[in-house]
Design a protein around this motif. Sequence first.
Motif, PDB file in Angstrom:
ATOM      1  N   GLN A  13      14.873  -3.591  -4.917  1.00  0.00           N
ATOM      2  CA  GLN A  13      13.735  -3.831  -4.193  1.00  0.00           C
ATOM      3  C   GLN A  13      13.401  -2.799  -3.124  1.00  0.00           C
ATOM      4  O   GLN A  13      12.213  -2.508  -2.967  1.00  0.00           O
ATOM      5  N   ALA A  14      14.488  -2.702  -2.191  1.00  0.00           N
ATOM      6  CA  ALA A  14      14.225  -1.668  -1.087  1.00  0.00           C
ATOM      7  C   ALA A  14      13.413  -0.222  -1.463  1.00  0.00           C
ATOM      8  O   ALA A  14      12.745   0.142  -0.792  1.00  0.00           O
ATOM      9  N   ALA A  15      14.258   0.312  -2.700  1.00  0.00           N
ATOM     10  CA  ALA A  15      13.804   1.468  -3.405  1.00  0.00           C
ATOM     11  C   ALA A  15      12.187   1.374  -3.604  1.00  0.00           C
ATOM     12  O   ALA A  15      11.557   2.061  -3.537  1.00  0.00           O
ATOM     13  N   ALA A  16      11.965   0.216  -4.062  1.00  0.00           N
ATOM     14  CA  ALA A  16      10.646   0.046  -4.942  1.00  0.00           C
ATOM     15  C   ALA A  16       9.513   0.062  -3.659  1.00  0.00           C
ATOM     16  O   ALA A  16       8.631   0.553  -3.785  1.00  0.00           O
ATOM     17  N   ASP A  17      10.026  -0.778  -2.734  1.00  0.00           N
ATOM     18  CA  ASP A  17       9.191  -1.075  -1.619  1.00  0.00           C
ATOM     19  C   ASP A  17       8.703   0.180  -0.848  1.00  0.00           C
ATOM     20  O   ASP A  17       7.771   0.438  -0.221  1.00  0.00           O
ATOM     21  N   GLU A  18       9.960   1.214  -0.754  1.00  0.00           N
ATOM     22  CA  GLU A  18       9.784   2.663  -0.142  1.00  0.00           C
ATOM     23  C   GLU A  18       8.596   3.230  -0.844  1.00  0.00           C
ATOM     24  O   GLU A  18       7.754   3.893  -0.252  1.00  0.00           O
ATOM     25  N   VAL A  19       8.657   3.372  -2.268  1.00  0.00           N
ATOM     26  CA  VAL A  19       7.630   4.033  -3.014  1.00  0.00           C
ATOM     27  C   VAL A  19       6.268   3.423  -2.849  1.00  0.00           C
ATOM     28  O   VAL A  19       5.262   4.154  -2.660  1.00  0.00           O
ATOM     29  N   ALA A  20       6.330   2.020  -2.617  1.00  0.00           N
ATOM     30  CA  ALA A  20       4.976   1.282  -2.479  1.00  0.00           C
ATOM     31  C   ALA A  20       4.381   1.661  -1.198  1.00  0.00           C
ATOM     32  O   ALA A  20       3.298   2.066  -1.079  1.00  0.00           O
ATOM     33  N   ALA A  21       5.230   1.714  -0.090  1.00  0.00           N
ATOM     34  CA  ALA A  21       4.824   2.149   1.105  1.00  0.00           C
ATOM     35  C   ALA A  21       4.151   3.581   0.960  1.00  0.00           C
ATOM     36  O   ALA A  21       2.942   3.877   1.792  1.00  0.00           O
ATOM     37  N   LEU A  22       4.745   4.513   0.193  1.00  0.00           N
ATOM     38  CA  LEU A  22       4.212   5.985   0.166  1.00  0.00           C
ATOM     39  C   LEU A  22       2.993   6.115  -0.535  1.00  0.00           C
ATOM     40  O   LEU A  22       2.161   6.676  -0.037  1.00  0.00           O
ATOM     41  N   ILE A  23       2.923   5.112  -1.481  1.00  0.00           N
ATOM     42  CA  ILE A  23       1.566   5.150  -2.150  1.00  0.00           C
ATOM     43  C   ILE A  23       0.486   4.545  -1.439  1.00  0.00           C
ATOM     44  O   ILE A  23      -0.683   4.902  -1.407  1.00  0.00           O
ATOM     45  N   ASP A  24       0.765   3.361  -0.572  1.00  0.00           N
ATOM     46  CA  ASP A  24      -0.397   2.892   0.109  1.00  0.00           C
ATOM     47  C   ASP A  24      -0.537   3.635   1.229  1.00  0.00           C
ATOM     48  O   ASP A  24      -2.046   3.848   1.719  1.00  0.00           O
ATOM     49  N   ALA A  25       0.157   4.667   1.592  1.00  0.00           N
ATOM     50  CA  ALA A  25      -0.134   5.748   2.758  1.00  0.00           C
ATOM     51  C   ALA A  25      -1.102   6.896   2.460  1.00  0.00           C
ATOM     52  O   ALA A  25      -2.017   7.495   3.083  1.00  0.00           O
ATOM     53  N   ILE A  26      -1.061   7.111   0.939  1.00  0.00           N
ATOM     54  CA  ILE A  26      -1.946   7.767   0.365  1.00  0.00           C
ATOM     55  C   ILE A  26      -3.299   7.419  -0.396  1.00  0.00           C
ATOM     56  O   ILE A  26      -4.210   7.967  -0.713  1.00  0.00           O
ATOM     57  N   TYR A  27      -3.292   5.836  -0.348  1.00  0.00           N
ATOM     58  CA  TYR A  27      -4.350   5.385  -0.864  1.00  0.00           C
ATOM     59  C   TYR A  27      -5.428   5.283   0.279  1.00  0.00           C
ATOM     60  O   TYR A  27      -5.718   4.031   0.729  1.00  0.00           O
ATOM     61  N   VAL A  28      -5.945   6.240   0.705  1.00  0.00           N
ATOM     62  CA  VAL A  28      -6.945   6.257   1.778  1.00  0.00           C
ATOM     63  C   VAL A  28      -8.000   7.026   1.560  1.00  0.00           C
ATOM     64  O   VAL A  28      -7.922   8.004   0.752  1.00  0.00           O
ATOM     65  N   GLN A  29      -9.050   6.967   2.270  1.00  0.00           N
ATOM     66  CA  GLN A  29     -10.321   7.859   1.936  1.00  0.00           C
ATOM     67  C   GLN A  29     -10.378   9.104   3.170  1.00  0.00           C
ATOM     68  O   GLN A  29     -11.480   9.769   2.761  1.00  0.00           O
ATOM     69  N   GLU A  30      -9.485   9.319   3.944  1.00  0.00           N
ATOM     70  CA  GLU A  30      -9.345  10.251   4.754  1.00  0.00           C
ATOM     71  C   GLU A  30      -8.115  11.346   4.384  1.00  0.00           C
ATOM     72  O   GLU A  30      -7.210  10.907   4.303  1.00  0.00           O
ATOM     73  N   ARG A  31      -8.714  12.397   4.447  1.00  0.00           N
ATOM     74  CA  ARG A  31      -7.607  13.832   4.068  1.00  0.00           C
ATOM     75  C   ARG A  31      -7.318  14.138   5.679  1.00  0.00           C
ATOM     76  O   ARG A  31      -8.011  14.212   6.429  1.00  0.00           O
TER      77      ARG A  31
END
Length: 414
Positions: free
Chosen positions: A55-73
Amino acid sequence: MKKKLVVLLAAALTSGLIFTGCGSTSETASTDASMAEEELSADTEEEEGMADVDQAAADEVAALIDAIYVQERTDETDEQCAAAKEAWDALTDEQKELVEGENADPDYFGRDTGDASLDDPRNQDEIGENEILVVSFGTSFNDSRATDIQGIEEAIQEAYPDWSVRRAFTSQIIINHIQARDGECIDNVEQALERAVDNGVKNLVVQPTHLMHGAEYDELIETLETYEDQFESVSVAEPLLGEVGDDATVINEDKEAAAQAVVAAAVEESGYDSLDAAAEDGVAFVFMGHGTSHTAKVSYSQMQTQMSELGYDNVFIGTVEGEPEDTACEAVIEAVNEAGYTKAILRPLMVVAGDHANNDMAGEDEDSWLSMFESSRLFESVDTQISGLGRIDAIQEIYVEHTAAAIETLTDSE
């Protein structure tokens, strides 16, 4: 007598041995059970420990995805996209299923949307003095991007071989998704304009693939205004449906051409000889747009007016957002039923057949249009056509005509 005594003693000894044996088995069983419990407890702790690690490994990836799920480059975007993909690839199949964040899920990297290599990002330099920048919202669905968006771009390039056709997406969220998952880099509007400036472009024509003069179109115009003094001439072409108009009764040649094109494509794909033949069989065609709170939302009502003006009585317009209100799924279901049609074919009124078409329209969730039409129990059958507008030749031709008009304004201003 002695013989009898010996027999009795033997029996007694044997009996004693039996009792002693029973007592020994009980103690052994108790010991074995205790050991088994200890082993089970250890196994459980080990499994729980492994589950925590997964779960910790999956949560790390989820956080990395959320970090690029943004409208500003930002300056870190490229590095963040690479890090997210690297972390995803390091997960086991079981861990990938555990990925869940604010916007992250296993489909972000795991869903097969087609071959990205079939798409041309059109981010090349060596543009020349004349550029046509085709601006789209974008889609992370590879098949649709290569067929729908690229279809429009190629049609414009074929019509204007002396101009360089380039691409820009307005959604940074989608740009990041494609870059992280497939390694394909697509310019946002600012990047595309900077590229044009760096390449010495003098005459810039911008062709939006948006349906209407909505929020996305307004934001595009605002961005262009900050760059217009860096080109000798800039012209912005009309979106697909042309000018909006004041109310639901206002229609125009663009809306008429678009209505005819999308209905013809839907009828052909359904296998009917004509729209009338489909109507006689009880079939209604429902086109699902996105919807908007922008004043341009009247365009959807105008498209319904246009369908009526063309005599397309078994064609209905709806929207995901339910704006205007009479385009909400429930309202459309009621309208189709009241009109007496017993079968429905759902198709997107969108340039691309992306997330909205695959999930909001044809998805398995109970709130998808397919599920809602089926759960109403008002129809003998409900089918879907997952096909974007951009792949229709007649729709591409509308965009080409709009580009031509924009180029003409440059010529007239010289």
